[in-house]
Design a protein around this motif. Structure first.
Motif, PDB file in Angstrom:
ATOM      1  N   LEU A 162       0.832  -1.446  -0.029  1.00 40.90           N
ATOM      2  CA  LEU A 162       0.052  -0.098  -0.061  1.00 40.90           C
ATOM      3  C   LEU A 162       0.866   1.305   0.068  1.00 40.90           C
ATOM      4  N   ASN A 202       2.494   1.775  -3.441  1.00 37.19           N
ATOM      5  CA  ASN A 202       1.287   1.928  -4.204  1.00 37.19           C
ATOM      6  C   ASN A 202       1.011   3.504  -4.117  1.00 37.19           C
ATOM      7  N   ARG A 203       0.933   4.006  -3.194  1.00 34.20           N
ATOM      8  CA  ARG A 203       0.534   5.500  -2.788  1.00 34.20           C
ATOM      9  C   ARG A 203       1.732   6.363  -3.486  1.00 34.20           C
ATOM     10  N   VAL A 237       1.286   6.053  -7.388  1.00 32.58           N
ATOM     11  CA  VAL A 237       0.201   6.437  -7.731  1.00 32.58           C
ATOM     12  C   VAL A 237       0.586   8.146  -7.847  1.00 32.58           C
ATOM     13  N   ARG A 238       1.111   8.806  -6.836  1.00 30.58           N
ATOM     14  CA  ARG A 238       1.533  10.083  -6.584  1.00 30.58           C
ATOM     15  C   ARG A 238       2.453  10.453  -7.701  1.00 30.58           C
ATOM     16  N   LYS A 281      -6.285  14.759  -3.165  1.00 31.80           N
ATOM     17  CA  LYS A 281      -6.376  13.502  -2.261  1.00 31.80           C
ATOM     18  C   LYS A 281      -5.891  12.447  -3.291  1.00 31.80           C
ATOM     19  N   ARG A 310      -2.377  12.444  -4.072  1.00 29.45           N
ATOM     20  CA  ARG A 310      -1.564  12.089  -2.752  1.00 29.45           C
ATOM     21  C   ARG A 310      -1.213  10.525  -2.559  1.00 29.45           C
ATOM     22  N   GLY A 311      -1.941   9.892  -3.524  1.00 27.81           N
ATOM     23  CA  GLY A 311      -2.033   8.385  -3.896  1.00 27.81           C
ATOM     24  C   GLY A 311      -3.159   7.833  -3.372  1.00 27.81           C
ATOM     25  N   ALA A 312      -4.254   8.429  -3.007  1.00 31.03           N
ATOM     26  CA  ALA A 312      -5.576   7.703  -2.327  1.00 31.03           C
ATOM     27  C   ALA A 312      -6.335   7.209  -3.682  1.00 31.03           C
ATOM     28  N   ALA A 348      -4.334  -0.698  -5.216  1.00 27.05           N
ATOM     29  CA  ALA A 348      -4.823   0.299  -4.221  1.00 27.05           C
ATOM     30  C   ALA A 348      -5.806  -0.172  -3.314  1.00 27.05           C
TER      31      ALA A 348
END
Length: 311
Positions: free
Chosen positions: A21, A24-25, A28-29, A75, A78-80, A113
């Motif tokens: 996780l 992953n964040r 993504v970011r 948001k 930020r990776g969510a 995610a």
């Protein structure tokens, strides 16, 4: 109270999920930021006003183009991505002008995610000791031009006789171990720069394929180990990995240099192997009557079983 083995196993599983996780964040970011930087206001059709502190679009412009609030997009950046709907992901892909490979990568990151990536992976994937079926070898041997099979980690798993001859420098560099295009490209620079006349393009493609595979299967430990090794040993790899570029490797042309027969300009077609999920079959072909076709005929004559017996 003493912990039971099952308690330890559960804790280890939870720790692994936490590490994935966290990774992953960050993925993504950095992916969203890198794609946002690639789109200019002119390309997006938004007014270019004010002083821009970063390249590309502002967060607020992406949010507007995607039809979400700036708070919500911030948001996401930020990776969510966990739990984000397909419609929002599609809107993001349109706003950031993602190509097919980038859009698929965004969806893979979202699946990772929210924990659905493991369920979406094929049940059967080739193991470390995978060997080609006799029928696959027969198919490869019937093809008159070079043909190879590789996995997403860029391991060269099988090829026909002309494919092996074409990649002689790759096999020479591996000293009996399984050949890997990524290690060859970045860790055997003298040989790989000779084999790839356009080394920068080959290196970019190699890293983009690895990045695509990492998004498709974020739990692949062998891939993580390979990326870690290359990042530790190659500044060229580290720089390219940080760009977060992804791509499909379906068809096109490539130029190689063979030490015996010179440059080979080859078209290629790559297809996923349904019988072996995760593997790709690539067939090369030369334009009929071209110097490359003649060079391949010469190389084939040198590597034919009859020629080897005579030698």
């Amino acid at each position: 109270m003493d912990e039971t083995p099952s308690d330890n196993a559960s804790r280890s599983d939870a720790e692994r999920r936490t590490v994935v996780l966290m990774d992953n964040r960050a993925e993504v970011r950095e992916f969203l930021i890198s794609r946002r930087a690639k789109v200019s206001p002119e390309q997006a059709g938004v007014p270019d006003v004010g002083v821009r502190r970063v390249r590309g679009l502002r967060r607020g412009e992406v949010a507007m183009l995607a039809g979400v609030s700036i708070e919500y997009y911030s948001k996401l950046e930020r990776g969510a991505l966990g739990g984000v709907s397909a419609s929002v992901l599609d809107a993001l892909a349109r706003a950031l002008q993602l190509d097919d490979a980038e859009r698929a990568h965004l969806f893979h990151l979202a699946h990772a995610a929210d924990g659905t990536s493991a369920a979406m992976r094929p049940r059967r994937r080739p193991g470390r000791r995978w060997t080609p079926r006799p029928s696959l070898i027969w198919v490869l041997d019937q093809y008159a031009a070079p043909a190879i099979v590789r996995n997403g980690r860029m391991d060269l798993l099988a090829c026909n006789q002309l494919g092996r001859a074409m990649h002689a420098s790759l096999y020479d560099a591996t000293a009996g171990t399984r050949p890997n295009f990524a290690r060859f490209t970045f860790l055997d620079l003298e040989a790989s720069r000779d084999f790839y006349p356009d080394w920068d393009r080959a290196a970019d493609t190699c890293v983009a394929i690895l990045r695509t595979e990492a998004g498709r299967d974020p739990h692949d430990k062998d891939l993580h180990d390979l990326v870690g090794e290359l990042a530790a040993r190659s500044p060229d790899f580290r720089r390219r990995w940080s760009t977060h570029d992804v791509r499909y490797h379906g068809a096109g042309t490539k130029t190689f240099h063979h030490s015996e027969v010179g440059n080979l300009e080859l078209g290629y077609e790559s297809v996923d192997m349904l019988s072996d999920p995760g593997l790709t079959l690539t067939l090369y072909v030369a334009e009929p009557g071209s110097p490359t076709a003649q060079a391949l005929e010469l190389l084939a004559s040198w590597t034919s079983p009859a020629a080897q017996v005579e030698a």
